[in-house]
Write a protein that holds these residues in place. Structure first.
Motif, PDB file in Angstrom:
ATOM      1  N   THR A 273       0.812  -1.220   0.000  1.00 59.87           N
ATOM      2  CA  THR A 273       0.000   0.000   0.000  1.00 59.87           C
ATOM      3  C   THR A 273       0.848   1.274   0.000  1.00 59.87           C
ATOM      4  OG1 THR A 273      -0.139  -0.120   2.401  1.00 59.87           O
ATOM      5  CG2 THR A 273      -1.974  -1.074   1.163  1.00 59.87           C
ATOM      6  N   SER A 274       2.177   1.127  -0.066  1.00 59.09           N
ATOM      7  CA  SER A 274       3.058   2.301  -0.122  1.00 59.09           C
ATOM      8  C   SER A 274       3.673   2.406  -1.509  1.00 59.09           C
ATOM      9  CB  SER A 274       4.182   2.187   0.916  1.00 59.09           C
ATOM     10  OG  SER A 274       3.662   2.176   2.224  1.00 59.09           O
ATOM     11  N   ALA A 275       3.786   3.643  -2.027  1.00 61.31           N
ATOM     12  CA  ALA A 275       4.288   3.833  -3.393  1.00 61.31           C
ATOM     13  C   ALA A 275       5.806   3.975  -3.454  1.00 61.31           C
ATOM     14  CB  ALA A 275       3.634   5.058  -4.013  1.00 61.31           C
ATOM     15  N   MET A 276       6.464   4.008  -2.298  1.00 63.16           N
ATOM     16  CA  MET A 276       7.929   4.117  -2.317  1.00 63.16           C
ATOM     17  C   MET A 276       8.511   2.953  -3.121  1.00 63.16           C
ATOM     18  SD  MET A 276       8.798   1.537  -0.066  1.00 63.16           S
ATOM     19  CE  MET A 276       7.430   0.395  -0.006  1.00 63.16           C
ATOM     20  N   ASN A 277       9.740   3.121  -3.585  1.00 66.74           N
ATOM     21  CA  ASN A 277      10.297   2.192  -4.572  1.00 66.74           C
ATOM     22  C   ASN A 277      11.395   1.303  -3.994  1.00 66.74           C
ATOM     23  OD1 ASN A 277      10.574   1.132  -7.148  1.00 66.74           O
ATOM     24  ND2 ASN A 277      12.009   2.721  -7.814  1.00 66.74           N
ATOM     25  N   TYR A 278      11.291   0.965  -2.710  1.00 64.53           N
ATOM     26  CA  TYR A 278      12.340   0.172  -2.077  1.00 64.53           C
ATOM     27  C   TYR A 278      12.106  -1.330  -2.237  1.00 64.53           C
ATOM     28  CZ  TYR A 278      13.864   4.480   0.165  1.00 64.53           C
ATOM     29  OH  TYR A 278      14.329   5.743   0.406  1.00 64.53           O
ATOM     30  N   TYR A 279      10.923  -1.672  -2.695  1.00 62.24           N
ATOM     31  CA  TYR A 279      10.583  -3.082  -2.879  1.00 62.24           C
ATOM     32  C   TYR A 279      10.025  -3.256  -4.282  1.00 62.24           C
ATOM     33  CZ  TYR A 279      11.085  -2.930   2.154  1.00 62.24           C
ATOM     34  OH  TYR A 279      11.596  -2.726   3.416  1.00 62.24           O
TER      35      TYR A 279
ATOM     36  N   VAL B  90      25.009  -5.709  10.998  1.00 58.50           N
ATOM     37  CA  VAL B  90      25.110  -4.651   9.989  1.00 58.50           C
ATOM     38  C   VAL B  90      23.707  -4.082   9.762  1.00 58.50           C
ATOM     39  CG1 VAL B  90      27.143  -5.613   8.842  1.00 58.50           C
ATOM     40  CG2 VAL B  90      24.851  -6.298   8.077  1.00 58.50           C
ATOM     41  N   MET B  91      23.631  -3.021   8.976  1.00 56.60           N
ATOM     42  CA  MET B  91      22.337  -2.376   8.716  1.00 56.60           C
ATOM     43  C   MET B  91      21.640  -3.143   7.584  1.00 56.60           C
ATOM     44  SD  MET B  91      22.353   0.270  10.835  1.00 56.60           S
ATOM     45  CE  MET B  91      21.330   1.607  10.233  1.00 56.60           C
ATOM     46  N   TYR B  92      21.081  -4.291   7.931  1.00 61.68           N
ATOM     47  CA  TYR B  92      20.487  -5.176   6.926  1.00 61.68           C
ATOM     48  C   TYR B  92      19.511  -4.457   6.003  1.00 61.68           C
ATOM     49  CZ  TYR B  92      22.445  -8.987   9.631  1.00 61.68           C
ATOM     50  OH  TYR B  92      23.313  -9.833  10.269  1.00 61.68           O
ATOM     51  N   GLY B  93      19.670  -4.707   4.733  1.00 68.18           N
ATOM     52  CA  GLY B  93      18.705  -4.198   3.765  1.00 68.18           C
ATOM     53  C   GLY B  93      18.833  -2.724   3.449  1.00 68.18           C
ATOM     54  N   MET B  94      19.755  -2.055   4.115  1.00 69.54           N
ATOM     55  CA  MET B  94      19.852  -0.598   4.013  1.00 69.54           C
ATOM     56  C   MET B  94      20.099  -0.080   2.602  1.00 69.54           C
ATOM     57  SD  MET B  94      22.825   1.743   5.654  1.00 69.54           S
ATOM     58  CE  MET B  94      23.840   1.739   4.183  1.00 69.54           C
ATOM     59  N   ASN B  95      20.907  -0.818   1.824  1.00 69.24           N
ATOM     60  CA  ASN B  95      21.359  -0.281   0.528  1.00 69.24           C
ATOM     61  C   ASN B  95      20.943  -1.153  -0.646  1.00 69.24           C
ATOM     62  OD1 ASN B  95      23.032  -2.412   1.197  1.00 69.24           O
ATOM     63  ND2 ASN B  95      24.816  -1.540   0.165  1.00 69.24           N
ATOM     64  N   SER B  96      19.693  -1.559  -0.627  1.00 71.16           N
ATOM     65  CA  SER B  96      19.245  -2.389  -1.742  1.00 71.16           C
ATOM     66  C   SER B  96      17.740  -2.283  -1.938  1.00 71.16           C
ATOM     67  CB  SER B  96      19.582  -3.859  -1.471  1.00 71.16           C
ATOM     68  OG  SER B  96      18.820  -4.319  -0.369  1.00 71.16           O
ATOM     69  N   THR B  97      17.322  -2.637  -3.152  1.00 77.67           N
ATOM     70  CA  THR B  97      15.909  -2.803  -3.438  1.00 77.67           C
ATOM     71  C   THR B  97      15.642  -4.302  -3.342  1.00 77.67           C
ATOM     72  OG1 THR B  97      16.162  -1.003  -5.021  1.00 77.67           O
ATOM     73  CG2 THR B  97      14.102  -2.245  -5.112  1.00 77.67           C
TER      74      THR B  97
ATOM     75  N   VAL C 109      13.771  -7.328  -4.550  1.00 77.96           N
ATOM     76  CA  VAL C 109      12.938  -7.637  -5.721  1.00 77.96           C
ATOM     77  C   VAL C 109      12.602  -9.126  -5.787  1.00 77.96           C
ATOM     78  CG1 VAL C 109      13.800  -5.709  -7.113  1.00 77.96           C
ATOM     79  CG2 VAL C 109      14.993  -7.912  -7.182  1.00 77.96           C
ATOM     80  N   LYS C 110      11.559  -9.398  -6.529  1.00 80.75           N
ATOM     81  CA  LYS C 110      11.108 -10.782  -6.686  1.00 80.75           C
ATOM     82  C   LYS C 110      11.449 -11.242  -8.095  1.00 80.75           C
ATOM     83  CE  LYS C 110       7.082 -12.080  -4.627  1.00 80.75           C
ATOM     84  NZ  LYS C 110       5.635 -12.276  -4.472  1.00 80.75           N
ATOM     85  N   GLY C 111      12.170 -12.347  -8.191  1.00 80.39           N
ATOM     86  CA  GLY C 111      12.520 -12.884  -9.498  1.00 80.39           C
ATOM     87  C   GLY C 111      11.325 -13.564 -10.156  1.00 80.39           C
ATOM     88  N   SER C 112      11.482 -13.953 -11.428  1.00 82.08           N
ATOM     89  CA  SER C 112      10.363 -14.565 -12.142  1.00 82.08           C
ATOM     90  C   SER C 112       9.966 -15.903 -11.517  1.00 82.08           C
ATOM     91  CB  SER C 112      10.730 -14.757 -13.615  1.00 82.08           C
ATOM     92  OG  SER C 112      11.989 -15.404 -13.706  1.00 82.08           O
TER      93      SER C 112
ATOM     94  N   LEU D 197      13.051 -14.103  -3.667  1.00 85.78           N
ATOM     95  CA  LEU D 197      13.444 -12.720  -3.408  1.00 85.78           C
ATOM     96  C   LEU D 197      14.965 -12.583  -3.453  1.00 85.78           C
ATOM     97  CD1 LEU D 197      11.131 -11.792  -0.403  1.00 85.78           C
ATOM     98  CD2 LEU D 197      10.788 -11.322  -2.812  1.00 85.78           C
ATOM     99  N   ARG D 198      15.412 -11.431  -3.963  1.00 85.97           N
ATOM    100  CA  ARG D 198      16.842 -11.127  -3.884  1.00 85.97           C
ATOM    101  C   ARG D 198      17.022  -9.616  -3.798  1.00 85.97           C
ATOM    102  NH1 ARG D 198      18.579  -8.805  -8.433  1.00 85.97           N
ATOM    103  NH2 ARG D 198      17.198  -9.057 -10.213  1.00 85.97           N
ATOM    104  N   GLU D 199      18.196  -9.220  -3.290  1.00 84.52           N
ATOM    105  CA  GLU D 199      18.488  -7.797  -3.157  1.00 84.52           C
ATOM    106  C   GLU D 199      19.178  -7.280  -4.404  1.00 84.52           C
ATOM    107  OE1 GLU D 199      20.777  -7.598   0.521  1.00 84.52           O
ATOM    108  OE2 GLU D 199      19.032  -6.626   1.452  1.00 84.52           O
ATOM    109  N   ASP D 200      18.646  -6.184  -4.916  1.00 82.97           N
ATOM    110  CA  ASP D 200      19.278  -5.472  -6.010  1.00 82.97           C
ATOM    111  C   ASP D 200      20.097  -4.357  -5.328  1.00 82.97           C
ATOM    112  OD1 ASP D 200      19.850  -4.712  -8.536  1.00 82.97           O
ATOM    113  OD2 ASP D 200      17.800  -4.183  -9.110  1.00 82.97           O
TER     114      ASP D 200
END
Ligand code: ZN
Length: 668
Positions: A174-180, A206-213, A215-218, A222-225
């Protein structure tokens, strides 16, 4: 973590003139244009000309690095933001028709808001802007035929909110931000990171997830971009790195070069361990006059509070004003020891709180044009616990705000009576600055988590609780005789200005920032409402003589806030601080949710309407932001070496934004 300007700077009531026009000082105009709910300001970088050539050159390259990250933030805030900005700018530049035409004027305002918010959602409220121009008009003049893009701009249902914190909903979907990425749900993201944390170092996470999007593969996995020079945002990060490397030879000491090296390495590899090393070197690098923040920093834009938006500030120390914050940090252990918090949640040894007052030289990313007035970093809990943190108050910005708000009439309208107004006029400036110092320098740096408590346990309530913790620490100590003893407060009555300000703002004036029918969303605003309304409830019957500590009297149909017993209010703040620290230390999610939902979110519609009406009559813009100065490198014709850096303040808001898009963008 950050301190933002409150709706009413207390100094706003230091009205000398009632002039509504540009505020000037030696010909410098602090105020600039106004649009929508925004007032643009300028800040002055006094002392820049007196810096050495080495320092000026260092600042020059760092400010280039600051400007190159702008598009990262646009994209983080929403996946269509850059395309939409580009389309709007083209239409704005190439429009051949009448520029006073109502549709064009509305598009111009919309574009100015998009620039200001780094996207199509309000920078503070996070709601999507409703265009005041028609879809037909826009299609005709922009030539846009992309239906999806048009839906995103014109359909209020599509991507309605950048960050949704409404309880019980899937906060990611429900959020339009582009982190996911598309289709990633909150449950999936939480599971993904819970697993990652379980496999990591529990002592020094560490600051998990801090520097990635995420994403869901086909295949549905899930993996971090990851955001690196060779990954996502690579174009921007390469330019940032190029300028950090150019800055490196002009660093003021060898540790500052290490700071730059670690940051460059982090941008190149995305390694979060390197980021922690960078943070530690950065917080320990306190000697140089010039300093900077450049990177993925704050997580207010992610409903799960992990992904960090990109921001930058380049600055140098205000040596005179820094004496004030040094006094606080020198006494940090005393403040920790004497706080009303349960000893189990206190730091036995407060480590390296360094604090200074700075002058901003440039603002970039999530600090531009809307900006913080105080910053305390790094955000990693274990780094803070083991190494401390660096805290700054941005003096030239608070000064510009104060100059610009002279004569606004806010103080007169909302103060309960002449006594309150007098206290705020007399002490507002000094207590505002000190509140920010205490909040950043000591508040965020105080307390500790119990062993094994995950710093992200409070989830969507984490930011609000953390801001409340820092504010309550400041409020409690503003009334302490220790501050008078240290010479930071003029006398034993001065703190009352901050108490009046806190209660008026939390209960009444900050509502001017919210549209009728909406709830309170933003973490700092939730925090201020939470403290004020909860204090009101806790103070029932606790004033001297059995009266309520805080009342809300109504006079001529206008609601006020009246503090009957300042001493008792201090005790209430102490009680709140102890409980908020307990919630943070134990990671008590349910208690955090109960408090925030009960006191920090809902608004009484009748009171809201009344405040909006009174505010409207004053004709003030509720939000402010800054146009940056422009730096020009003067180079030797033969060697191309920089021989001087000049600063100018004459760029208009739209000129600056169009230049940034042209010179620091990649064209979408
Ligand atoms: Zn803060």
């Amino acid at each position: 973590m950050k301190t933002y300007l409150k709706t009413m700077m207390l100094s706003a009531v230091c009205a000398v003139s009632s002039c509504g026009g540009p505020t000037q000082e030696d010909g410098f105009e602090f105020t600039n244009e106004r649009f929508a709910d925004i007032q643009m300001l300028r800040y002055r970088v006094d002392g820049f000309e007196q810096l050495s050539l080495q320092q000026k050159t260092f600042i020059y390259y760092l400010q280039e690095a600051a400007l190159w990250g702008r598009d990262i933030l646009f994209d983080q805030n929403g996946r269509y933001n850059l395309q939409i900005r580009d389309l709007l700018e083209k239409t704005y530049r190439d429009y051949k028709g009448d520029r006073t035409d109502a549709d064009f004027v509305a598009m111009e305002e919309y574009l100015k808001r998009v620039w200001f918010s780094n996207g199509i959602h309000h920078h503070y409220g996070a709601d999507k802007f409703i265009p005041g121009f028609s879809r037909e008009w826009f299609v005709k003049h922009s030539g846009c035929t992309d239906d999806q893009l048009l839906e995103v701009i014109f359909n209020p249902e599509v991507m309605a909110k950048r960050v949704n914190l409404a309880e019980g909903e899937d906060l990611i979907l429900t959020s339009a931000m582009n982190y996911y990425g598309e289709g990633v749900t909150q449950a999936e993201a939480e599971e993904f990171y819970a697993k990652m944390k379980a496999e990591g170092d529990p002592q020094r996470p560490v600051m998990y997830g801090m520097n990635s999007t995420l994403v869901k593969g086909s295949d549905g996995t899930l993996r971090e971009d990851v955001w690196t020079t060779t990954g996502r945002y690579g174009e921007q990060l390469l330019q940032i790195v190029k300028n950090l490397k150019a800055a490196r030879p002009f660093a003021e000491d060898s540790l500052q070069q290490v700071v730059l090296d670690k940051l460059i390495s982090f941008y190149e590899t995305g390694c979060l361990k390197t980021f922690d090393e960078y943070s530690i070197a950065w917080l320990q690098n306190t000697e140089p006059l010039v300093d900077f923040v450049n990177g993925f920093t704050e997580s207010y834009g992610d409903p799960l509070g992990m992904k960090a938006s990109w921001e930058s500030i380049v600055n140098f120390k205000d040596l005179e004003a820094t004496k004030r914050t040094l006094l606080l940090s020198d006494n940090a252990q005393w403040f920790e020891d004497n706080s009303p918090v349960n000893p189990a949640f206190k730091k036995e040894k407060v480590k390296g709180v360094s604090a200074k007052v700075i002058r901003a030289a440039i603002l970039g990313g999530d600090l531009y044009p809307s900006t913080a007035i105080g910053i305390n970093l790094p955000n990693s809990n274990w780094v803070r616990a083991e190494y401390g943190s660096k805290s700054v108050t941005i003096g030239n910005l608070t000064y510009a705000y104060a100059q610009a708000s002279k004569g606004s009439g806010m103080g007169e309208e909302f103060a309960f009576g002449p006594e309150e107004l007098e206290i705020m006029k007399k002490y507002g400036d000094v207590t505002d600055d000190l509140h920010t110092d205490l909040h950043e320098c000591l508040g965020h740096g105080s307390g500790k988590l119990l062993p094994g408590v995950d710093p992200d346990t409070l989830k969507a309530y984490g930011s609000t609780i953390e801001e409340a913790r820092a504010d309550l620490f400041a409020l409690y100590y503003l009334a302490d005789p220790k501050l008078v003893e240290l010479g930071l407060m003029p006398d034993a009555e001065a703190y009352k200005a901050s108490y009046i300000g806190q209660m008026q703002n939390g209960i009444l004036t900050q509502l001017v920032r919210i549209k009728p029918g909406d709830k309170i969303e933003e973490a700092h605003m939730r925090n201020r409402a939470l403290i004020a309304r909860w204090a009101m409830a806790l103070g029932k019957g606790k004033a001297a003589g059995g009266a309520d500590v805080i009342e809300m009297p109504v006079r001529d149909g206008k609601t006020y806030v009246k503090i009957n017993d300042y001493e008792a209010l201090r005790q209430v703040f102490g009680e709140q601080l102890a409980e908020i620290q307990r919630i943070k230390s134990e990671g008590d999610f349910n208690a955090a949710r109960t408090l925030v939902e009960e006191y920090g979110v809902q608004i009484d519609p009748a009171l809201h309407n009344e405040i909006l009406e009174r505010y409207k009559a004053l004709d003030i813009a509720p939000y402010k932001g800054f146009i940056n100065p422009r730096y020009t490198a003067v180079r030797d014709e033969k060697t191309n070496e920089i021989t001087d850096v000049t600063i100018s303040y004459d760029e208009a808001y739209d000129e600056q934004m169009l230049r940034y898009s042209r010179d620091y963008g990649f064209g979408y």
